[in-house]
Write a protein that holds these residues in place. Structure first.
Motif, PDB file in Angstrom:
ATOM      1  N   THR A  45     -37.364 139.240  25.732  1.00  0.00           N
ATOM      2  CA  THR A  45     -38.066 138.492  26.786  1.00  0.00           C
ATOM      3  C   THR A  45     -39.071 137.504  26.200  1.00  0.00           C
ATOM      4  O   THR A  45     -39.456 136.536  26.867  1.00  0.00           O
ATOM      5  CB  THR A  45     -38.799 139.467  27.727  1.00  0.00           C
ATOM      6  OG1 THR A  45     -37.871 140.442  28.206  1.00  0.00           O
ATOM      7  CG2 THR A  45     -39.405 138.754  28.925  1.00  0.00           C
ATOM      8  N   LEU A  46     -39.502 137.719  24.959  1.00  0.00           N
ATOM      9  CA  LEU A  46     -40.519 136.868  24.346  1.00  0.00           C
ATOM     10  C   LEU A  46     -40.183 135.375  24.366  1.00  0.00           C
ATOM     11  O   LEU A  46     -41.081 134.553  24.601  1.00  0.00           O
ATOM     12  CB  LEU A  46     -40.767 137.310  22.896  1.00  0.00           C
ATOM     13  CG  LEU A  46     -41.751 138.444  22.674  1.00  0.00           C
ATOM     14  CD1 LEU A  46     -41.871 138.738  21.173  1.00  0.00           C
ATOM     15  CD2 LEU A  46     -43.117 138.109  23.248  1.00  0.00           C
ATOM     16  N   PRO A  47     -38.917 134.973  24.110  1.00  0.00           N
ATOM     17  CA  PRO A  47     -38.651 133.532  24.078  1.00  0.00           C
ATOM     18  C   PRO A  47     -39.069 132.799  25.342  1.00  0.00           C
ATOM     19  O   PRO A  47     -39.751 131.764  25.273  1.00  0.00           O
ATOM     20  CB  PRO A  47     -37.134 133.467  23.851  1.00  0.00           C
ATOM     21  CG  PRO A  47     -36.823 134.716  23.091  1.00  0.00           C
ATOM     22  CD  PRO A  47     -37.740 135.748  23.672  1.00  0.00           C
ATOM     23  N   GLY A  92     -35.609 130.950  34.268  1.00  0.00           N
ATOM     24  CA  GLY A  92     -34.424 131.252  33.483  1.00  0.00           C
ATOM     25  C   GLY A  92     -34.429 132.670  32.953  1.00  0.00           C
ATOM     26  O   GLY A  92     -33.385 133.338  32.906  1.00  0.00           O
ATOM     27  N   GLY A  93     -35.586 133.158  32.548  1.00  0.00           N
ATOM     28  CA  GLY A  93     -35.677 134.503  32.013  1.00  0.00           C
ATOM     29  C   GLY A  93     -35.455 135.576  33.066  1.00  0.00           C
ATOM     30  O   GLY A  93     -34.996 136.685  32.756  1.00  0.00           O
ATOM     31  N   LEU A 141     -32.102 140.027  36.833  1.00  0.00           N
ATOM     32  CA  LEU A 141     -31.596 140.241  38.183  1.00  0.00           C
ATOM     33  C   LEU A 141     -30.081 140.426  38.179  1.00  0.00           C
ATOM     34  O   LEU A 141     -29.542 141.235  38.952  1.00  0.00           O
ATOM     35  CB  LEU A 141     -31.984 139.057  39.077  1.00  0.00           C
ATOM     36  CG  LEU A 141     -33.477 138.888  39.340  1.00  0.00           C
ATOM     37  CD1 LEU A 141     -33.738 137.610  40.138  1.00  0.00           C
ATOM     38  CD2 LEU A 141     -34.042 140.098  40.076  1.00  0.00           C
ATOM     39  N   PHE A 142     -29.402 139.694  37.319  1.00  0.00           N
ATOM     40  CA  PHE A 142     -27.948 139.825  37.201  1.00  0.00           C
ATOM     41  C   PHE A 142     -27.575 141.244  36.786  1.00  0.00           C
ATOM     42  O   PHE A 142     -26.690 141.873  37.371  1.00  0.00           O
ATOM     43  CB  PHE A 142     -27.446 138.814  36.165  1.00  0.00           C
ATOM     44  CG  PHE A 142     -25.952 138.716  36.062  1.00  0.00           C
ATOM     45  CD1 PHE A 142     -25.246 137.828  36.852  1.00  0.00           C
ATOM     46  CD2 PHE A 142     -25.246 139.501  35.152  1.00  0.00           C
ATOM     47  CE1 PHE A 142     -23.859 137.722  36.753  1.00  0.00           C
ATOM     48  CE2 PHE A 142     -23.866 139.404  35.050  1.00  0.00           C
ATOM     49  CZ  PHE A 142     -23.173 138.509  35.850  1.00  0.00           C
ATOM     50  N   SER A 182     -31.149 126.922  33.369  1.00  0.00           N
ATOM     51  CA  SER A 182     -31.515 127.878  32.313  1.00  0.00           C
ATOM     52  C   SER A 182     -31.122 129.293  32.708  1.00  0.00           C
ATOM     53  O   SER A 182     -30.644 130.074  31.876  1.00  0.00           O
ATOM     54  CB  SER A 182     -33.023 127.818  32.043  1.00  0.00           C
ATOM     55  OG  SER A 182     -33.391 126.593  31.473  1.00  0.00           O
ATOM     56  N   SER A 183     -31.322 129.635  33.961  1.00  0.00           N
ATOM     57  CA  SER A 183     -30.972 130.972  34.424  1.00  0.00           C
ATOM     58  C   SER A 183     -29.476 131.220  34.288  1.00  0.00           C
ATOM     59  O   SER A 183     -29.045 132.271  33.801  1.00  0.00           O
ATOM     60  CB  SER A 183     -31.400 131.133  35.885  1.00  0.00           C
ATOM     61  OG  SER A 183     -31.222 132.456  36.314  1.00  0.00           O
ATOM     62  N   ILE A 184     -28.658 130.242  34.696  1.00  0.00           N
ATOM     63  CA  ILE A 184     -27.203 130.380  34.564  1.00  0.00           C
ATOM     64  C   ILE A 184     -26.814 130.522  33.093  1.00  0.00           C
ATOM     65  O   ILE A 184     -25.998 131.364  32.720  1.00  0.00           O
ATOM     66  CB  ILE A 184     -26.500 129.169  35.202  1.00  0.00           C
ATOM     67  CG1 ILE A 184     -26.761 129.126  36.702  1.00  0.00           C
ATOM     68  CG2 ILE A 184     -24.985 129.231  34.943  1.00  0.00           C
ATOM     69  CD1 ILE A 184     -26.385 127.808  37.357  1.00  0.00           C
TER      70      ILE A 184
END
Length: 422
Positions: A74-76, A366-367, A372-373, A242-244
């Motif tokens: 998750t850091l990025p 995006g993160g 959620l996916f 970004s999320s996709i």
């Protein structure tokens, strides 16, 4: 008296005639800066994509818990959000060239020192150092392109997005072979510091070509950007694409394996999906900046997404290469999201501010996508619900993209907002 921009100025988003412009650098200096931009771009993702292939070895070697591994992955997005948002302010104080030298130094030192870290907390801390440099580079490179190459935005965007794609692919593909050849994951991760060292050298030479600071009144803040509809459209477009992308990079191979594809073949398909970013980076920027209206590109990428995701939903193992190709074309929306920072602004200051706002908040969105996916997959027990979520993100991406793609400029929107308050 108002000045009407020419078609060329409008297409490139260059400043209007009569505005103060920094004196152009000599041709040799511009060549040096072009090379330096390409080398810097190689380093923006190495701290991220080098870890995933050896994540098991890293967590086992450090005795890192599952929570620690979750923090590491998750850091990025957290670093991109925090340090990306600070970049315009740091650039005004330090100068864009000096700031990029410091960013590449942070990447290099962070990669070297975290590879030697004996404890999980220290590995995470030094990962933040490396990622902070990548976050700053993400925001500052579009502004440097606008600053030094205002009439070659398409060409230079091609240079740095291709460098970004190549660096991402190298770190993803070469880490495991390096680990197996040396027998040590620490050496495999630390080796990418050499990229940062090489990239910093031309920027040290380019320090003397740093343009003189402009009028401080020309600087734009993230708050000003987010006071406009155009600014929020940039955030949402960058955030949805970004999320996709994060969902695909994190879950694509597992989806295929659950459908019956063997692990090796699923890995090949993921590598192919990632590699498609290179030709997209080579071709798309120059096409995008040639037109004033980018909405046709928005529709193109969304159509490719929908074909690919529909095929994966209906028949994932029949035509896998075809569906993967269409999804990879859709991921070209990342190139559009980066290019739009320059074509929707008139000045380097505007480019930096829009880049900072879109990337800082966009990466947070995006993160959240992969989390959620995965949650939907776990609760539903299949891939239909999470895939429906992805298609929903694509439709949101279409709506905000159609708004963002219209020929307008950030500085004009901010000026109009200020005029309303007078």
């Amino acid at each position: 008296m108002s000045v009407t921009p020419t078609r060329e100025n409008a297409a490139q988003g260059t400043p209007l005639p009569g505005t103060d412009q920094p004196r152009a650098a000599p041709r040799a200096a511009l060549l040096l800066i072009a090379v330096a931009i390409a080398l810097a771009a190689l380093n923006l993702r190495t701290a991220i994509t080098s870890v995933g292939p050896v994540l098991g070895e890293v967590t086992q070697g450090l005795g890192m818990t599952a929570v620690g591994a979750g923090v590491l992955t998750t850091l990025p997005v957290l670093c991109f959000a925090v340090f990306g948002g600070l970049t315009p302010m740091l650039s005004r104080r330090l100068g864009s060239h000096r700031l990029l030298v410091l960013a590449l130094t942070a990447v290099t030192l962070g990669l070297v020192t975290r590879a030697m870290a004996p404890e999980p907390w220290l590995f995470l801390t030094l990962s933040v150092v490396a990622l902070s440099g990548g976050a700053v580079g993400n925001v500052i490179l579009p502004a440097l392109v606008k600053q030094h190459f205002p009439h070659r935005v398409g060409l230079m965007t091609t240079v740095y997005t291709t460098g970004l794609a190549v660096g991402t692919a190298i770190a993803a593909a070469a880490t495991v072979p390096l680990e197996r050849a040396t027998g040590d994951w620490r050496i495999a991760l630390g080796a990418y510091a050499l990229f940062g060292l090489v990239a910093a050298l031309p920027w040290l030479l380019a320090l003397r070509h740093e343009p003189a600071p402009g009028d401080a009144r020309a600087a734009l803040s993230v708050r000003q950007v987010l006071g406009t509809g155009l600014g929020w459209q940039g955030v949402l477009y960058f955030g949805t694409q970004s999320s996709i992308a994060y969902i695909m990079f994190g879950w694509f191979a597992q989806m295929l394996r659950d459908q019956g594809l063997d692990a090796q073949s699923a890995g090949v398909m993921l590598a192919y999906l990632t590699a498609l970013g290179i030709p997209m980076s080579l071709v798309m920027p120059s096409l995008i900046v040639r037109v004033r209206d980018q909405r046709p590109f928005v529709v193109l990428f969304v159509a490719a997404y929908l074909v690919g995701f529909t095929g994966m939903w209906v028949s994932p193992l029949n035509g896998t290469w075809v569906w993967t190709t269409f999804v990879g074309i859709g991921l070209g929306s990342f190139v559009l999201a980066l290019t739009v920072f320059a074509v929707r602004t008139r000045t380097a200051e505007g480019t930096a501010a829009m880049s900072a706002s879109s990337q800082s908040l966009g990466y947070l969105l995006g993160g959240a996508g992969p989390f959620l996916f995965g949650l939907l997959h776990e609760t539903s027990g299949d891939w239909h619900a999470p895939m429906a979520m992805v298609i929903g993100l694509v439709l949101v991406n279409l709506v905000v993209g159609l708004l963002l793609g219209r020929p307008r400029y950030l500085e004009d929107a901010i000026a109009a907002k200020a005029a309303q308050r007078v």
